[in-house]
Design a protein around this motif. Sequence first.
Motif, mmCIF file in Angstrom:
data_model
loop_
_atom_site.group_PDB
_atom_site.id
_atom_site.type_symbol
_atom_site.label_atom_id
_atom_site.label_comp_id
_atom_site.label_asym_id
_atom_site.label_seq_id
_atom_site.Cartn_x
_atom_site.Cartn_y
_atom_site.Cartn_z
ATOM 1 N N ASN A 145 -6.993 8.347 0.020
ATOM 2 C CA ASN A 145 -7.747 7.094 0.093
ATOM 3 C C ASN A 145 -6.830 5.922 0.406
ATOM 4 O OD1 ASN A 145 -10.108 8.460 -0.512
ATOM 5 N ND2 ASN A 145 -9.983 8.038 -2.707
ATOM 6 N N GLN A 146 -5.632 5.912 -0.197
ATOM 7 C CA GLN A 146 -4.687 4.835 0.073
ATOM 8 C C GLN A 146 -4.208 4.866 1.521
ATOM 9 O OE1 GLN A 146 -1.612 5.308 -2.868
ATOM 10 N NE2 GLN A 146 -2.816 4.376 -4.512
ATOM 11 N N ILE A 147 -3.942 6.082 2.039
ATOM 12 C CA ILE A 147 -3.506 6.202 3.431
ATOM 13 C C ILE A 147 -4.606 5.737 4.374
ATOM 14 C CG2 ILE A 147 -2.861 7.855 5.233
ATOM 15 C CD1 ILE A 147 -1.441 9.484 3.082
ATOM 16 N N GLU A 148 -5.828 6.149 4.115
ATOM 17 C CA GLU A 148 -6.943 5.746 4.966
ATOM 18 C C GLU A 148 -7.144 4.237 4.921
ATOM 19 O OE1 GLU A 148 -9.905 6.136 7.711
ATOM 20 O OE2 GLU A 148 -8.444 7.610 7.015
ATOM 21 N N THR A 149 -6.981 3.653 3.733
ATOM 22 C CA THR A 149 -7.095 2.200 3.625
ATOM 23 C C THR A 149 -6.005 1.504 4.428
ATOM 24 O OG1 THR A 149 -8.053 2.419 1.410
ATOM 25 C CG2 THR A 149 -7.142 0.272 2.007
ATOM 26 N N GLY A 150 -4.775 2.058 4.359
ATOM 27 C CA GLY A 150 -3.687 1.487 5.142
ATOM 28 C C GLY A 150 -3.933 1.589 6.631
ATOM 29 N N ARG A 151 -4.502 2.718 7.070
ATOM 30 C CA ARG A 151 -4.810 2.879 8.487
ATOM 31 C C ARG A 151 -5.870 1.886 8.931
ATOM 32 N NH1 ARG A 151 -5.105 9.529 8.924
ATOM 33 N NH2 ARG A 151 -2.832 9.890 8.829
ATOM 34 N N LYS A 152 -6.864 1.663 8.098
ATOM 35 C CA LYS A 152 -7.898 0.694 8.448
ATOM 36 C C LYS A 152 -7.306 -0.703 8.577
ATOM 37 C CE LYS A 152 -11.828 3.157 6.401
ATOM 38 N NZ LYS A 152 -12.892 3.110 5.355
ATOM 39 N N LYS A 153 -6.417 -1.074 7.650
ATOM 40 C CA LYS A 153 -5.786 -2.382 7.720
ATOM 41 C C LYS A 153 -4.945 -2.505 8.990
ATOM 42 C CE LYS A 153 -5.582 -3.268 2.740
ATOM 43 N NZ LYS A 153 -4.683 -3.519 1.582
ATOM 44 N N LEU A 154 -4.211 -1.413 9.338
ATOM 45 C CA LEU A 154 -3.397 -1.428 10.547
ATOM 46 C C LEU A 154 -4.260 -1.579 11.786
ATOM 47 C CD1 LEU A 154 -0.629 -1.174 11.868
ATOM 48 C CD2 LEU A 154 -0.901 1.319 11.842
ATOM 49 N N ARG A 155 -5.395 -0.869 11.820
ATOM 50 C CA ARG A 155 -6.293 -0.996 12.962
ATOM 51 C C ARG A 155 -6.850 -2.417 13.056
ATOM 52 N NH1 ARG A 155 -7.919 4.389 11.487
ATOM 53 N NH2 ARG A 155 -9.639 3.554 10.241
ATOM 54 N N ASN A 156 -7.121 -3.019 11.914
ATOM 55 C CA ASN A 156 -7.608 -4.397 11.930
ATOM 56 C C ASN A 156 -6.553 -5.347 12.472
ATOM 57 O OD1 ASN A 156 -10.055 -3.598 10.852
ATOM 58 N ND2 ASN A 156 -9.431 -3.983 8.732
ATOM 59 N N VAL A 157 -5.287 -5.142 12.059
ATOM 60 C CA VAL A 157 -4.203 -5.988 12.551
ATOM 61 C C VAL A 157 -4.030 -5.807 14.056
ATOM 62 C CG1 VAL A 157 -1.719 -6.401 12.445
ATOM 63 C CG2 VAL A 157 -3.011 -6.058 10.338
ATOM 64 N N GLU A 158 -4.080 -4.549 14.532
ATOM 65 C CA GLU A 158 -3.949 -4.285 15.962
ATOM 66 C C GLU A 158 -5.090 -4.927 16.739
ATOM 67 O OE1 GLU A 158 -3.794 -0.077 16.190
ATOM 68 O OE2 GLU A 158 -1.639 0.045 15.699
ATOM 69 N N GLU A 159 -6.285 -4.891 16.183
ATOM 70 C CA GLU A 159 -7.429 -5.497 16.855
ATOM 71 C C GLU A 159 -7.265 -7.019 16.935
ATOM 72 O OE1 GLU A 159 -11.006 -5.414 18.902
ATOM 73 O OE2 GLU A 159 -9.706 -3.772 18.247
ATOM 74 N N ILE A 160 -6.785 -7.609 15.838
ATOM 75 C CA ILE A 160 -6.542 -9.047 15.845
ATOM 76 C C ILE A 160 -5.482 -9.415 16.879
ATOM 77 C CG2 ILE A 160 -5.654 -10.973 14.462
ATOM 78 C CD1 ILE A 160 -6.933 -9.661 12.016
ATOM 79 N N HIS A 161 -4.388 -8.620 16.936
ATOM 80 C CA HIS A 161 -3.330 -8.861 17.919
ATOM 81 C C HIS A 161 -3.859 -8.730 19.338
ATOM 82 C CE1 HIS A 161 0.154 -7.632 20.429
ATOM 83 N NE2 HIS A 161 0.750 -8.602 19.751
ATOM 84 N N LYS A 162 -4.671 -7.736 19.571
ATOM 85 C CA LYS A 162 -5.258 -7.534 20.905
ATOM 86 C C LYS A 162 -6.122 -8.723 21.293
ATOM 87 C CE LYS A 162 -8.243 -4.375 23.491
ATOM 88 N NZ LYS A 162 -9.043 -3.119 23.418
#
Length: 244
Positions: A145-162
């Motif tokens: 669950n922690q890894i999946e949460t981290g991946r979601k946060k990373l995807r959100n950051v990448e989307e914001i950067h994009k």
Amino acid sequence: MARGKIQIKRIENQTNRQVTYSKRRNGLFKKAHELSVLCDAKVSIIMISTTHKLHEYITPTVTTKQVIDQYQKVVGVDLWNTHYEKMQEHLKKLKEVNRNLRMEIRQRMGESLTDMGYEQIVNLIEDIDTSLRLIRERKYKVISNQIETGRKKLRNVEEIHKNLMLEFDAKEDDQHYRLVGNNGNYDSVLGYPNGGPCIVALRPPPPNHYNHHHHHNHNNHHSNFLHQCGGASASDLITFPLLE
């Protein structure tokens, strides 16, 4: 008109049953009150309906406890003692359960193993292994669950950067946001007054064939140029615009 005789049996209709209970209860309490007043009797009536509501009538001059205490003396029983004994027996069972649970906890911690036999130790090992398996499963689930949460946060950051990069590219294409283009005005962008910075050089003395009037106009021309480049004034200086 004579009232019809009511058959004494359980009333099936719930509404009728509750109405009959209420009417007969009030009538019974009324008769008990009359009996206690007319005959100076001690009357206590306790009623519990099918909806678990308690209704009680007690002669105003006494309490329910006094009536029950007098009942125990007349009948020769001790209702409170019997109830106390039942409570003591229940408390004893609870203490035994608590003692066994504490012993089991100590054994799972590796303590109080002296009195355990071989089969008890084997059962204890199996119980601990089962507990460890369940704990590990829970641990891996929490990590996942922690890894999946981290991946979601990373995807959100990448989307914001994009999105920021797309917004930046859009502003680059917009002439309103461009600082200097291929044909841009550097002087206006950099904010230099009077045409921008200049290079200042010493001017050698003029040749003798220049007349005084020409020399005077030339000096005035360079003085104005020096004034535009920083306010300096010297007849022997030549200035050149830096960005020409």
